[in-house]
Motif scaffolding. Structure first.
Motif, PDB file in Angstrom:
ATOM      1  N   ASP A 100       0.810  -1.232  -0.100  1.00  0.00           N
ATOM      2  CA  ASP A 100      -0.061   0.045   0.002  1.00  0.00           C
ATOM      3  C   ASP A 100       0.919   1.065  -0.086  1.00  0.00           C
ATOM      4  O   ASP A 100       1.991   1.039  -0.200  1.00  0.00           O
ATOM      5  N   ALA A 101       0.402   2.457   0.239  1.00  0.00           N
ATOM      6  CA  ALA A 101       1.043   3.848   0.227  1.00  0.00           C
ATOM      7  C   ALA A 101       1.476   4.060   1.405  1.00  0.00           C
ATOM      8  O   ALA A 101       2.085   5.384   1.570  1.00  0.00           O
ATOM      9  N   GLU A 102       1.735   3.171   2.397  1.00  0.00           N
ATOM     10  CA  GLU A 102       2.206   3.513   3.843  1.00  0.00           C
ATOM     11  C   GLU A 102       3.727   3.884   3.670  1.00  0.00           C
ATOM     12  O   GLU A 102       4.079   4.858   4.483  1.00  0.00           O
ATOM     13  N   TRP A 103       4.272   3.208   2.874  1.00  0.00           N
ATOM     14  CA  TRP A 103       5.944   3.290   2.951  1.00  0.00           C
ATOM     15  C   TRP A 103       6.434   4.089   1.753  1.00  0.00           C
ATOM     16  O   TRP A 103       7.583   4.412   1.807  1.00  0.00           O
ATOM     17  N   SER A 104       5.416   3.941   0.776  1.00  0.00           N
ATOM     18  CA  SER A 104       6.085   4.637  -0.507  1.00  0.00           C
ATOM     19  C   SER A 104       4.859   5.036  -1.558  1.00  0.00           C
ATOM     20  O   SER A 104       3.669   4.574  -1.215  1.00  0.00           O
ATOM     21  N   SER A 105       5.268   6.114  -2.529  1.00  0.00           N
ATOM     22  CA  SER A 105       4.146   6.508  -3.309  1.00  0.00           C
ATOM     23  C   SER A 105       4.278   5.297  -4.617  1.00  0.00           C
ATOM     24  O   SER A 105       3.215   5.771  -5.452  1.00  0.00           O
ATOM     25  N   LEU A 106       5.075   4.257  -4.569  1.00  0.00           N
ATOM     26  CA  LEU A 106       5.010   3.430  -5.799  1.00  0.00           C
ATOM     27  C   LEU A 106       3.781   3.001  -6.178  1.00  0.00           C
ATOM     28  O   LEU A 106       3.483   2.893  -7.230  1.00  0.00           O
ATOM     29  N   PRO A 107       2.977   2.523  -5.212  1.00  0.00           N
ATOM     30  CA  PRO A 107       1.565   1.816  -5.348  1.00  0.00           C
ATOM     31  C   PRO A 107       0.784   2.719  -6.228  1.00  0.00           C
ATOM     32  O   PRO A 107      -0.328   2.220  -6.767  1.00  0.00           O
ATOM     33  N   LEU A 108       0.786   3.989  -6.025  1.00  0.00           N
ATOM     34  CA  LEU A 108      -0.031   4.996  -6.437  1.00  0.00           C
ATOM     35  C   LEU A 108       0.278   5.373  -8.047  1.00  0.00           C
ATOM     36  O   LEU A 108      -0.420   6.300  -8.650  1.00  0.00           O
ATOM     37  N   SER A 109       1.393   5.031  -8.424  1.00  0.00           N
ATOM     38  CA  SER A 109       1.925   5.262  -9.813  1.00  0.00           C
ATOM     39  C   SER A 109       1.667   4.511 -10.953  1.00  0.00           C
ATOM     40  O   SER A 109       1.420   3.106 -10.476  1.00  0.00           O
ATOM     41  N   GLY A 110       1.957   4.724 -12.141  1.00  0.00           N
ATOM     42  CA  GLY A 110       1.830   3.899 -13.288  1.00  0.00           C
ATOM     43  C   GLY A 110       2.877   2.964 -13.307  1.00  0.00           C
ATOM     44  O   GLY A 110       2.954   1.875 -14.027  1.00  0.00           O
ATOM     45  N   LEU A 111       3.880   3.259 -12.728  1.00  0.00           N
ATOM     46  CA  LEU A 111       5.015   2.521 -12.609  1.00  0.00           C
ATOM     47  C   LEU A 111       4.972   1.099 -12.142  1.00  0.00           C
ATOM     48  O   LEU A 111       5.356   0.116 -12.378  1.00  0.00           O
ATOM     49  N   PHE A 112       4.024   1.250 -10.882  1.00  0.00           N
ATOM     50  CA  PHE A 112       3.805  -0.026 -10.144  1.00  0.00           C
ATOM     51  C   PHE A 112       3.093  -1.093 -11.060  1.00  0.00           C
ATOM     52  O   PHE A 112       3.519  -2.342 -11.245  1.00  0.00           O
ATOM     53  N   VAL A 113       2.148  -0.474 -11.986  1.00  0.00           N
ATOM     54  CA  VAL A 113       1.600  -1.465 -12.983  1.00  0.00           C
ATOM     55  C   VAL A 113       2.412  -2.077 -14.037  1.00  0.00           C
ATOM     56  O   VAL A 113       2.519  -3.397 -14.167  1.00  0.00           O
ATOM     57  N   GLU A 114       3.363  -1.189 -14.526  1.00  0.00           N
ATOM     58  CA  GLU A 114       4.357  -1.766 -15.346  1.00  0.00           C
ATOM     59  C   GLU A 114       5.561  -2.632 -14.959  1.00  0.00           C
ATOM     60  O   GLU A 114       5.610  -3.733 -15.277  1.00  0.00           O
ATOM     61  N   MET A 115       5.711  -2.555 -13.543  1.00  0.00           N
ATOM     62  CA  MET A 115       6.735  -3.488 -12.894  1.00  0.00           C
ATOM     63  C   MET A 115       6.103  -4.848 -12.590  1.00  0.00           C
ATOM     64  O   MET A 115       6.556  -5.766 -13.036  1.00  0.00           O
ATOM     65  N   LEU A 116       4.814  -4.671 -12.307  1.00  0.00           N
ATOM     66  CA  LEU A 116       3.990  -5.956 -12.245  1.00  0.00           C
ATOM     67  C   LEU A 116       3.950  -6.789 -13.455  1.00  0.00           C
ATOM     68  O   LEU A 116       4.034  -7.900 -13.521  1.00  0.00           O
ATOM     69  N   ASP A 117       3.809  -6.057 -14.516  1.00  0.00           N
ATOM     70  CA  ASP A 117       3.558  -6.573 -15.816  1.00  0.00           C
ATOM     71  C   ASP A 117       4.938  -7.107 -16.293  1.00  0.00           C
ATOM     72  O   ASP A 117       4.738  -8.210 -16.753  1.00  0.00           O
ATOM     73  N   ARG A 118       5.920  -6.608 -16.068  1.00  0.00           N
ATOM     74  CA  ARG A 118       7.394  -7.177 -16.376  1.00  0.00           C
ATOM     75  C   ARG A 118       7.407  -8.303 -15.711  1.00  0.00           C
ATOM     76  O   ARG A 118       8.194  -9.269 -16.291  1.00  0.00           O
ATOM     77  N   LEU A 119       7.034  -8.509 -14.644  1.00  0.00           N
ATOM     78  CA  LEU A 119       7.222  -9.802 -13.403  1.00  0.00           C
ATOM     79  C   LEU A 119       6.243 -10.669 -13.977  1.00  0.00           C
ATOM     80  O   LEU A 119       6.272 -11.907 -13.248  1.00  0.00           O
ATOM     81  N   ALA A 120       5.320 -10.468 -15.100  1.00  0.00           N
ATOM     82  CA  ALA A 120       4.262 -11.491 -15.444  1.00  0.00           C
ATOM     83  C   ALA A 120       3.535 -11.716 -14.491  1.00  0.00           C
ATOM     84  O   ALA A 120       2.973 -12.871 -14.126  1.00  0.00           O
ATOM     85  N   VAL A 121       3.140 -10.611 -13.573  1.00  0.00           N
ATOM     86  CA  VAL A 121       2.160 -10.813 -12.632  1.00  0.00           C
ATOM     87  C   VAL A 121       0.805 -10.702 -13.143  1.00  0.00           C
ATOM     88  O   VAL A 121      -0.404 -11.261 -12.973  1.00  0.00           O
ATOM     89  N   ALA A 122       0.725  -9.381 -13.802  1.00  0.00           N
ATOM     90  CA  ALA A 122      -0.347  -9.009 -14.554  1.00  0.00           C
ATOM     91  C   ALA A 122      -0.459  -9.787 -16.055  1.00  0.00           C
ATOM     92  O   ALA A 122       0.699  -9.917 -16.499  1.00  0.00           O
ATOM     93  N   SER A 123      -1.587 -10.057 -16.426  1.00  0.00           N
ATOM     94  CA  SER A 123      -1.604 -10.748 -17.995  1.00  0.00           C
ATOM     95  C   SER A 123      -1.598  -9.501 -18.795  1.00  0.00           C
ATOM     96  O   SER A 123      -1.713  -8.318 -18.589  1.00  0.00           O
ATOM     97  N   ALA A 124      -0.831 -10.091 -20.092  1.00  0.00           N
ATOM     98  CA  ALA A 124      -0.648  -8.817 -21.011  1.00  0.00           C
ATOM     99  C   ALA A 124      -1.954  -8.800 -21.858  1.00  0.00           C
ATOM    100  O   ALA A 124      -1.860  -8.533 -23.313  1.00  0.00           O
ATOM    101  N   ALA A 125      -3.045  -8.493 -21.440  1.00  0.00           N
ATOM    102  CA  ALA A 125      -4.170  -8.536 -22.189  1.00  0.00           C
ATOM    103  C   ALA A 125      -4.427  -7.138 -22.963  1.00  0.00           C
ATOM    104  O   ALA A 125      -5.045  -7.208 -23.770  1.00  0.00           O
ATOM    105  N   LYS A 126      -3.629  -6.113 -22.615  1.00  0.00           N
ATOM    106  CA  LYS A 126      -3.774  -4.708 -23.327  1.00  0.00           C
ATOM    107  C   LYS A 126      -2.552  -4.968 -24.278  1.00  0.00           C
ATOM    108  O   LYS A 126      -1.789  -5.714 -24.245  1.00  0.00           O
ATOM    109  N   SER A 127      -2.684  -4.075 -25.457  1.00  0.00           N
ATOM    110  CA  SER A 127      -1.644  -4.112 -26.323  1.00  0.00           C
ATOM    111  C   SER A 127      -0.530  -3.553 -25.787  1.00  0.00           C
ATOM    112  O   SER A 127      -0.200  -2.819 -24.749  1.00  0.00           O
ATOM    113  N   ARG A 128       0.888  -3.973 -25.979  1.00  0.00           N
ATOM    114  CA  ARG A 128       2.149  -3.638 -25.587  1.00  0.00           C
ATOM    115  C   ARG A 128       2.283  -2.272 -26.050  1.00  0.00           C
ATOM    116  O   ARG A 128       2.239  -1.992 -27.298  1.00  0.00           O
TER     117      ARG A 128
END
Length: 920
Positions: free
Chosen positions: A499-527
């Motif tokens: 969550d956002a308690e220790w950092s603002s990373l979860p509030l940013s779009g970078l968090f989504v992209e990092m999870l995508d690079r780790l193959a946590v999220a599906s690549a259902a959207k266009s690359r």
């Protein structure tokens, strides 16, 4: 080619020979010459006498007509007559054949090659040199004889891309280097592409240009997308047309791993529309199996769209140390993760021990410090089998002693006690930003927003492996994300909270992209380009122009940005690419591509791909002339009294029918011999009972399959043998099922059978009656066996002794069941002087193979499998039945090994191994 009365002639000047036929008629009419009339006084002595045989003084008119027809057939045949000739103007001078040779023409590529072949034929008749230029693989044009190009036509194949600007520029430069003029026949794929007008201008400056293209619009399917829980499929055609339907097939692997059509759907084009769309709702398991969609009946790379991770929603289990259900939702440690993953992933609910049997793709532990022994062991086993464990730090992890003294299996690094706090009211330092991602990191290339900062983190203890496991760090060099491999899976730790308690990373779009690079999220959207910056994708399989996948071989990797922004061509081929554990499908068309039909200038003639099939009849006429001349010779001999009419007819009929029949019979025998001797072949005797013969064929197929998988013997497909017609020497083993009504073989067949037995062959007689009778004459099948075996030279028999080679040729056996069991199996009796040497578990038998094996256990039914390798008929019940089938297969293996190796297992060299196996 000259066309007269609808018939073409390649050498029309030879037809002038027809003018000589009247002269030839007069010459033949005078042969034999008329008799000379002379006065002979003694002729009165011949008055009243009659001659039984009379000889004509002139050639009969019908024989003259026969000779005239033969001569006319020869003249017309040599003139090269052609039925349904092409009426296109042939022209003169060099001819250049230009091909688009793209995926758009692959569906009708065979028609294109046929038309090119017809063009080469016409050019060869006119003596025109020809060259071929493929715009998707341009090479300098070289004009050669038309016939020299015919053998190269099979090597012309369409490419899975349209001509690129670079290739068209090369083609124009090559055309500028050609000296002199030439005419051009352009085989268009009907789609427009940039710079084609420049190529047209270059060709028109050298001569006339004629375009050949199909009248049917080009079809293509766009990449499949997954939105709102359904797969969206879009089919496009190059030109508007009437309402029509196309069928799209979803193909993938079934649970057995075989490629199947998993789903088919109809897509309807409205009248005048160029796009048609359909939504396909499929279960997640079935959706995950789909590897490609293709238009039925269309064979090109454009009518195929490959799938990747985009259609597969990953299954994620979210587990937190504390859910804080009574607090604000934004304070939940799983809130931000849920918002990121809910559009692209399916959640697995439950505790850790409950979700592990569901085998999710990813398990997320948010601030979970303590795990029970059962949870830890299960989680380790799951990761080692390929799972991704994603952990987030938090107050509980910071306060625990997890990973303090030694590295924890489920943590990538050792941790320091407590945590570090920066940028807060009680700290001296400022909040830290993120350092640029290094080249070896999976996040390399991602842009870091300036407003992302970290105030608290758990620290990693210094370790020799620490630098290799850090994949993201803060600006002061301390780890932010660490990772290590564990078996086939990996463990990743974010050193901040989810969550956002220790950092603002979860509030940013970078968090989504990092999870995508780790193959946590599906690549259902266009690359997007920004997502793939710094990544390299290796080709796994590539598409050819016909839409078939093949191994990528040694093709080099492609930069991620180039992969999504580059243009399909020889340097960027469509297919499947892989980076780490992520897969990306690069299709011929993107979602934004539009098929545009090509528009030709009004001064360029356009012709369809319909070709008239020319039929040369010169050979037929020459054969007819030869036949007429043969009849003329026979008729002339008959008229001269040198050959009787009956004999003439017999000669003619023999020439026409007997020779071809004998040739056909010889060819059939040769084909059977080649088929039977190319590889080892098991055979069965045809009984005339279709059901029994089918089971025997399936049984031999099953036995051959068992031998292939268990031994070094690799038999070919079995063959049914006709004892009256087929040669038996090709087969080491004959399976002969007995039926009460099968016919008795002829004396010639028995001669072949006896010779087969003397030369080392083996016959397995199977009365198939063990369920109703013991061996002997107590059943109809047993009595029929006595009748069939009476003329055979069969030695004395005995039940299989316990030390016979059949009991140990490959497997150690004492029972030989088939579909049934219980009856004795009979083989050639051992010699009376066979002795058992002390210390050996078997007698010293001779090296002969028993020529016959007789039983009634219906072995073929136990061996029988269908073409998919599945057992065809039941054997017994449950496990006992399958055990009986296994013993039947082992008996078949022993039988074949005995036929091929004789009494090899009687050698003393095998005694120690056999004694060990027998427990003696």
């Amino acid at each position: 080619m000259t066309v007269l009365a609808g018939i073409g002639f390649t050498a029309p000047w030879i037809l002038l020979g027809l003018l000589t036929l009247p002269i030839l008629w007069l010459i033949l009419r005078a042969v034999p010459p008329a008799p000379i009339r002379r006065l002979f006084p003694a002729v009165t002595l011949l008055l009243g006498l009659k001659d039984d045989e009379s000889v004509s003084d002139r050639t009969p008119w019908w024989l003259l007509l026969l000779r005239m027809l033969a001569a006319a057939a020869i003249i017309i045949g040599l003139a090269g007559p052609v039925l349904n000739p092409s009426r296109d103007e042939t022209g003169s001078g060099p001819l250049l054949l230009v091909l688009d040779a793209s995926w758009a023409g692959a569906t009708r590529w065979s028609a294109t090659l046929d038309q090119i072949d017809a063009q080469l034929t016409e050019a060869g008749r006119a003596g025109r040199p020809v060259s071929i230029l493929s715009l998707t693989e341009p090479e300098p044009p070289v004009f050669q004889a038309a016939e020299s190009w015919r053998g190269r036509l099979p090597g012309l194949i369409p490419m899975p891309w349209q001509p690129t600007e670079g290739q068209l520029g090369q083609a124009i430069e090559m055309l500028d280097q050609v000296e002199g003029g030439f005419d051009t026949h352009w085989f268009s794929d009907r789609l427009s592409y940039s710079a084609h007008d420049q190529v047209l201008a270059a060709l028109q400056s050298r001569g006339d240009v004629t375009v050949y293209q199909s009248q049917f619009p080009v079809m293509a399917v766009l990449p499949a997308t997954y939105q709102d829980g359904v797969i969206q499929l879009t089919v496009q055609r190059s030109e508007p047309g009437p309402a029509s339907n196309v069928t799209v097939l979803a193909q993938g692997r079934d649970p057995a791993g075989a490629m199947r059509v998993l789903q088919s759907t109809e897509i309807e084009f409205e009248s005048g529309a160029t796009l048609a769309q359909v939504d396909l709702a499929l279960p997640s398991e079935l959706r995950a199996r789909i590897t490609r969609f293709e238009i039925q009946g269309q064979r090109s790379a454009g009518t195929v769209t490959l799938t990747d991770d985009s259609l597969r929603r990953r299954e994620v289990a979210l587990i937190a140390g504390s859910l804080n259900r009574e607090g604000l939702e934004l304070l939940s440690p799983l809130h931000y993760l849920t918002q990121v993953l809910i559009p692209t992933a399916d959640f697995v609910e439950g505790g850790l021990l409950e979700v592990l049997p569901a085998n999710p793709d990813v398990i997320v532990l948010a601030d979970v410090a303590k795990l029970s022994d059962a949870e830890k062991s299960g989680l380790v086993e799951w990761v080692e089998q390929g799972g991704l464990l994603l952990r987030f730090a938090g107050p509980r992890m910071a306060a625990s002693d997890l990973g303090r003294d030694e590295e924890d299996t489920l943590l990538p690094v050792r941790l320091r006690s407590g945590g570090r706090s920066v940028g807060g009211a009680m700290s001296w330092g400022e909040a830290k930003g993120l350092a640029p991602f290094t080249e070896g990191s999976p996040f390399y290339g991602l842009q870091i927003p300036e407003d992302v900062s970290v105030t608290t983190q758990v620290m990693a203890q210094p370790d020799p492996n620490l630098a290799d496991r850090v994949i993201a760090s803060l600006s002061d060099g301390t780890p932010l994300v660490t990772r290590k491999a564990l078996g086939l899976g990996q463990v990743v730790l974010f050193h901040v909270t989810a969550d956002a308690e220790w950092s603002s990373l979860p509030l940013s779009g970078l968090f989504v992209e990092m999870l995508d690079r780790l193959a946590v999220a599906s690549a259902a959207k266009s690359r997007q380009e920004t997502q793939l910056q710094g990544t390299t994708w290796e080709p796994i399989q590539i598409l050819d122009g016909f839409g078939s996948l093949s191994d990528a071989g040694n093709l080099s990797g492609i930069d991620g940005v180039e992969l999504v922004s580059g243009k399909i061509g020889p340097d960027l081929r469509p297919g499947l690419y892989e980076s780490g554990k992520q897969k990306l499908a690069l299709n011929v068309l993107s979602e934004e591509d539009v098929l545009e039909p090509i528009v030709w200038p009004s001064d360029v003639p356009i012709k369809g791909q319909e070709i008239s099939t020319e039929t040369p009849v010169g050979g037929i006429l020459l054969s007819l002339a030869l036949l007429l001349l043969t009849v003329d010779v026979i008729a002339s001999l008959a008229l001269s009294g040198r050959l009787g009419l009956a004999r003439a007819a017999a000669v003619a009929l023999g020439a026409l029918f007997l020779v071809p029949e004998a040739y056909a019979q010889t060819a059939q025998e040769n084909a059977f011999a080649v088929e039977s001797t190319q590889e080892l072949v098991l055979a069965h005797v045809l009984t005339g009972n279709t059901q029994v013969d089918d089971v025997a064929q399936a049984g031999m197929r099953g036995l051959a399959q068992t031998l292939y998988y268990r031994t070094s013997v690799e038999p070919a497909q079995p063959i049914g043998v006709d004892l009256e017609r087929d040669e038996l020497a090709f087969f080491p083993l004959l399976y002969w099922p007995i039926t009460p009504d099968q016919p008795q073989p002829s004396a010639e067949a028995y001669a072949k059978l006896n010779n087969y037995l003397r030369s080392g062959g083996m016959i397995l007689f199977d009365t198939r009656d063990a369920d109703i009778a013991g061996f002997g004459a107590s059943s109809p099948n047993g009595r029929k066996l006595q009748q069939l075996a009476a003329p055979l030279n069969i030695p004395a028999l005995e039940p299989v002794p316990r030390d016979h080679v059949l009991t140990r040729a490959f497997y150690l056996l004492q029972d030989f069941p088939g579909r049934y069991s219980g009856t004795e199996v009979w083989v050639e009796a051992a010699p009376l002087d066979a002795e058992q040497i002390e210390g050996m578990p078997f007698r010293n038998l001779n090296d002969n193979v028993t020529p016959v094996v007789i039983g009634g256990n219906d072995w073929a039914s136990a061996w029988a499998v269908d073409r998919n390798g599945q057992s065809l008929l039941p054997v017994g019940r449950g496990y006992a039945g399958e055990r009986q089938r296994e013993l039947a297969n082992r008996f078949g293996v022993n039988l074949v090994m005995h036929v091929l190796t004789g009494n090899y297992k009687s050698d003393q060299v095998h005694v120690p191994a056999l004694l060990d196996r027998l427990g003696q």
